[in-house]
Design a protein around this motif. Structure first.
Motif, mmCIF file in Angstrom:
data_model
loop_
_atom_site.group_PDB
_atom_site.id
_atom_site.type_symbol
_atom_site.label_atom_id
_atom_site.label_comp_id
_atom_site.label_asym_id
_atom_site.label_seq_id
_atom_site.Cartn_x
_atom_site.Cartn_y
_atom_site.Cartn_z
ATOM 1 N N ASN A 294 14.812 7.531 -0.933
ATOM 2 C CA ASN A 294 13.491 6.984 -1.233
ATOM 3 C C ASN A 294 12.610 7.934 -2.040
ATOM 4 O O ASN A 294 11.503 7.579 -2.441
ATOM 5 C CB ASN A 294 12.779 6.559 0.059
ATOM 6 C CG ASN A 294 13.408 5.312 0.654
ATOM 7 O OD1 ASN A 294 14.288 4.700 0.039
ATOM 8 N ND2 ASN A 294 12.973 4.937 1.848
ATOM 9 N N ASP B 221 12.553 2.627 9.162
ATOM 10 C CA ASP B 221 13.926 2.851 8.696
ATOM 11 C C ASP B 221 14.813 3.514 9.761
ATOM 12 O O ASP B 221 16.008 3.693 9.539
ATOM 13 C CB ASP B 221 13.922 3.717 7.421
ATOM 14 C CG ASP B 221 13.453 2.923 6.202
ATOM 15 O OD1 ASP B 221 13.260 1.700 6.322
ATOM 16 O OD2 ASP B 221 13.281 3.531 5.131
ATOM 17 N N ASP C 299 1.643 -8.048 -3.496
ATOM 18 C CA ASP C 299 0.241 -8.330 -3.808
ATOM 19 C C ASP C 299 -0.597 -7.055 -3.951
ATOM 20 O O ASP C 299 -1.499 -6.978 -4.781
ATOM 21 C CB ASP C 299 -0.367 -9.255 -2.732
ATOM 22 C CG ASP C 299 -0.214 -8.684 -1.331
ATOM 23 O OD1 ASP C 299 0.921 -8.325 -0.967
ATOM 24 O OD2 ASP C 299 -1.225 -8.568 -0.617
ATOM 25 N N LEU C 300 -0.270 -6.020 -3.156
ATOM 26 C CA LEU C 300 -1.074 -4.787 -3.221
ATOM 27 C C LEU C 300 -0.833 -4.062 -4.545
ATOM 28 O O LEU C 300 -1.753 -3.459 -5.113
ATOM 29 C CB LEU C 300 -0.726 -3.865 -2.050
ATOM 30 C CG LEU C 300 -1.036 -4.437 -0.658
ATOM 31 C CD1 LEU C 300 -0.424 -3.574 0.434
ATOM 32 C CD2 LEU C 300 -2.550 -4.553 -0.454
ATOM 33 N N LEU D 157 6.387 -3.366 10.606
ATOM 34 C CA LEU D 157 6.451 -3.339 9.146
ATOM 35 C C LEU D 157 7.196 -4.526 8.550
ATOM 36 O O LEU D 157 6.695 -5.203 7.666
ATOM 37 C CB LEU D 157 7.124 -2.030 8.656
ATOM 38 C CG LEU D 157 6.307 -0.749 8.554
ATOM 39 C CD1 LEU D 157 5.251 -0.857 7.496
ATOM 40 C CD2 LEU D 157 5.736 -0.299 9.852
ATOM 41 N N SER E 155 0.815 0.938 1.553
ATOM 42 C CA SER E 155 2.157 0.585 1.058
ATOM 43 C C SER E 155 2.756 1.735 0.249
ATOM 44 O O SER E 155 2.107 2.289 -0.649
ATOM 45 C CB SER E 155 2.050 -0.669 0.189
ATOM 46 O OG SER E 155 3.081 -0.706 -0.763
ATOM 47 N N VAL E 156 3.996 2.058 0.574
ATOM 48 C CA VAL E 156 4.694 3.150 -0.123
ATOM 49 C C VAL E 156 4.872 2.789 -1.597
ATOM 50 O O VAL E 156 4.484 3.532 -2.504
ATOM 51 C CB VAL E 156 6.076 3.409 0.537
ATOM 52 C CG1 VAL E 156 6.894 4.394 -0.270
ATOM 53 C CG2 VAL E 156 5.892 3.899 1.971
ATOM 54 N N GLY E 157 5.451 1.610 -1.840
ATOM 55 C CA GLY E 157 5.749 1.204 -3.219
ATOM 56 C C GLY E 157 4.489 1.060 -4.060
ATOM 57 O O GLY E 157 4.450 1.489 -5.214
HETATM 58 C C1 UD1 Z 1 9.475 1.712 1.320
HETATM 59 C C2 UD1 Z 1 10.882 2.223 1.535
HETATM 60 C C3 UD1 Z 1 11.532 1.522 2.719
HETATM 61 C C4 UD1 Z 1 10.649 1.673 3.950
HETATM 62 C C5 UD1 Z 1 9.214 1.233 3.656
HETATM 63 C C6 UD1 Z 1 8.266 1.498 4.801
HETATM 64 C C7 UD1 Z 1 11.642 2.845 -0.675
HETATM 65 C C8 UD1 Z 1 12.609 2.616 -1.768
HETATM 66 N N1 UD1 Z 1 11.676 1.988 0.356
HETATM 67 O O1 UD1 Z 1 9.578 0.319 1.028
HETATM 68 O O2 UD1 Z 1 12.804 2.130 2.950
HETATM 69 O O3 UD1 Z 1 11.172 0.858 4.977
HETATM 70 O O4 UD1 Z 1 8.713 1.938 2.509
HETATM 71 O O5 UD1 Z 1 8.269 2.831 5.155
HETATM 72 O O6 UD1 Z 1 10.890 3.805 -0.685
HETATM 73 N N2 UD1 Z 1 3.243 -4.975 1.789
HETATM 74 C C9 UD1 Z 1 2.384 -5.993 1.439
HETATM 75 N N3 UD1 Z 1 2.032 -6.113 0.128
HETATM 76 C C10 UD1 Z 1 2.487 -5.266 -0.833
HETATM 77 C C11 UD1 Z 1 3.353 -4.221 -0.461
HETATM 78 C C12 UD1 Z 1 3.712 -4.096 0.871
HETATM 79 O O7 UD1 Z 1 1.957 -6.778 2.281
HETATM 80 O O8 UD1 Z 1 2.096 -5.419 -2.002
HETATM 81 C C13 UD1 Z 1 3.659 -4.831 3.209
HETATM 82 C C14 UD1 Z 1 5.153 -5.091 3.398
HETATM 83 O O9 UD1 Z 1 5.431 -6.461 3.558
HETATM 84 C C15 UD1 Z 1 5.435 -4.311 4.665
HETATM 85 C C16 UD1 Z 1 4.499 -3.108 4.536
HETATM 86 O O10 UD1 Z 1 3.504 -3.475 3.604
HETATM 87 O O11 UD1 Z 1 5.084 -5.037 5.792
HETATM 88 C C17 UD1 Z 1 5.186 -1.837 4.105
HETATM 89 O O12 UD1 Z 1 5.745 -2.005 2.817
HETATM 90 P P1 UD1 Z 1 5.853 -0.810 1.789
HETATM 91 O O13 UD1 Z 1 5.247 0.419 2.384
HETATM 92 O O14 UD1 Z 1 5.343 -1.272 0.473
HETATM 93 O O15 UD1 Z 1 7.410 -0.601 1.722
HETATM 94 P P2 UD1 Z 1 8.327 -0.470 0.448
HETATM 95 O O16 UD1 Z 1 7.660 0.363 -0.594
HETATM 96 O O17 UD1 Z 1 8.820 -1.823 0.079
#
Ligand code: UD1
Length: 426
Positions: free
Chosen positions: A27, A309, A128-129, A331, A166-168
């Motif tokens: 990641n 994870d 969405d974020l 999550l 949110s991580v991503g």
């Molecule tokens: C990253 C990790 C994944 C880990 C997750 C949480 C990578 C490649 N993947 O995924 O292994 O399980 O972090 O630690 O780094 N959400 C929204 N809207 C958004 C974005 C996220 O509602 O625009 C919600 C998701 O549905 C979820 C939560 O936020 O419930 C966490 O998601 P996020 O932190 O974004 O995880 P990823 O970046 O997808």
């Protein structure tokens, strides 16, 4: 690229004994590979993890015109020849991390066209974020026929408040902001160690970012960047998986190349359960003997809380621990698919919405089980290592997405796991 559609055949009855060097963090590596597009020079990434998701990401980035050469454990990435902002939809369907290209390509070309990403089926994964943050930076976003099209011609710095860390979204917004003149602030960002790693990589490439790992990240836009050499952090989830394996099989394991502070949430719980975990610099020594006490409450949370994870792996441990455990998955709503598989092996798990109630049993029994996602797949292997009789785990291509040398590592530690192979190419 080769895609393994085989299964694992696992015999129990062995304790872990030996040492392993932990791979680099999947990641961290994936967003950093995307972030190479921001660099105006040649980047050398060391200790590349040998996993399928890296193969996919490499292919997607190469399709943008980036030159990538693999040399032993290094990846030489030269983005100076990148020539398109349209990201092929065929590969993005396979890998969720392709979403990082949204920020990286936008920073590079001030526009991007990308299809909705794929990846593990662990629940509804909205973006969405990401989109809200981009709009706050004055990016024009249109969504058409499954594509996201962004026009960043008039991007402006801003303060972005994330409703959830949110991580991503944090990673994408950090990357975009590196090329916006002025200072962008991300408030309530994700604090995961991989965010700090991305900051460190981008700064080594000439960007100006501070605050990663805290509640506010500041990004000052730069006109020019440079090449660099970089080694991503060790994989805390692989580290945790091997520690949990030791707690389950018993025995002793020395893990090298770890950052113990990144998995304190797991180590503190395992110590309470009766596992002996000691730390010296970048090494973790785990010793376990006999049945663990159950961990009563496990709540998955953003970092530094307990990582989602590691939820599946710790669920496997709870199935054979002494007592009742409650896991709350906050999550990803689909991350309890393993419960049905573990129940086939004799576990006693009841799912109520986002909560799993696990009554520890004396023994699991071998069965044919199916991996539905990356971490769940590893967790089923752990269960197989202690189940009486023979266990087969299908769907192991999920495991290859994130674990380097998984079965070889376990075999080298004295465990009995074999792959029955059937290969296809893609
Ligand atoms: C990253 C990790 C994944 C880990 C997750 C949480 C990578 C490649 N993947 O995924 O292994 O399980 O972090 O630690 O780094 N959400 C929204 N809207 C958004 C974005 C996220 O509602 O625009 C919600 C998701 O549905 C979820 C939560 O936020 O419930 C966490 O998601 P996020 O932190 O974004 O995880 P990823 O970046 O997808």
């Amino acid at each position: 690229m080769s895609n393994c559609i085989g299964k694992y055949l696992i015999h129990s009855g062995h304790k872990i004994d030996g040492e392993l060097t932990v791979q680099s963090a999947k990641n961290s590596f994936l967003p950093i590979l995307a972030a190479c597009l921001i660099s105006d020079g040649e980047v050398v990434l060391h200790k590349v993890p040998n996993i399928i998701d890296v193969d996919y990401m490499t292919k997607i980035v190469e399709n943008l015109g980036v030159k990538i050469v693999k040399y032993n454990d290094d990846l030489l990435v030269d983005s100076r020849h990148a020539n398109t902002y349209e990201i092929s939809s065929i590969l993005t369907k396979e890998i969720r991390s392709s979403i990082f290209l949204l920020g990286a390509v936008l920073a590079r070309f001030r526009q991007v066209k990308i299809s909705y990403p794929g990846g593990c089926d662990i629940g509804n994964r909205p973006i969405d974020l990401h989109i809200k943050g981009l709009k706050a930076l004055n990016v024009k976003v249109t969504e058409k026929h499954g594509y996201i099209i962004c026009d960043g011609e008039n991007m402006k710095p801003n303060t972005i408040h994330l409703d959830f860390p949110s991580v991503g979204a944090t990673e994408n917004l950090m990357m975009v902001a590196t090329k916006i003149n002025g200072i962008t602030k991300i408030v309530n960002p994700a604090k995961e160690p991989e965010i700090v790693d991305l900051q460190n990589f981008l700064n080594a490439s000439g960007c100006k970012i501070s605050g990663a790992g805290t509640s506010v990240i500041y990004i000052e836009g730069v006109d020019k960047t440079n090449g660099c050499e970089y080694t991503p952090i060790p994989d805390r989830i692989a580290t945790g998986t091997y520690i949990i394996a030791t707690a389950m099989t018993g025995g002793k394991l020395l893990l090298k190349n770890t950052y113990p502070e990144h998995i304190e949430s797991l180590i503190s719980k395992l110590k309470l359960a009766g596992c002996d975990v000691s730390i010296k610099d970048n090494e973790i020594f785990t010793k376990a003997n006999g049945r663990m006490k159950s961990i009563q409450n496990i709540d998955t949370q953003p970092y530094p809380g307990f990582p989602t994870d590691l939820q599946s792996q710790v669920m496997s441990l709870q199935t054979i621990s002494d007592g009742v455990s409650i896991i709350c998955e906050n999550l990803f709503e689909n991350r309890f698919k393993n419960a049905a598989e573990l129940n086939k092996m004799g576990a006693d798990i009841v799912i109520r919405d986002r909560m799993a109630i696990i009554k520890g049993v004396n023994k699991l029994y071998g069965a044919d089980v199916q991996a539905h996602d990356l971490r769940g797949g590893a967790a089923l292997v752990l269960a197989g290592l202690v189940a009486e009789g023979v266990t087969t785990v299908s769907g192991i291509h999920h495991i290859y997405r994130g674990y380097e040398n998984f079965e070889n590592n376990l075999t080298s530690l004295g465990l009995d796991i074999k792959k029955i192979e059937e290969n296809t190419t893609f």
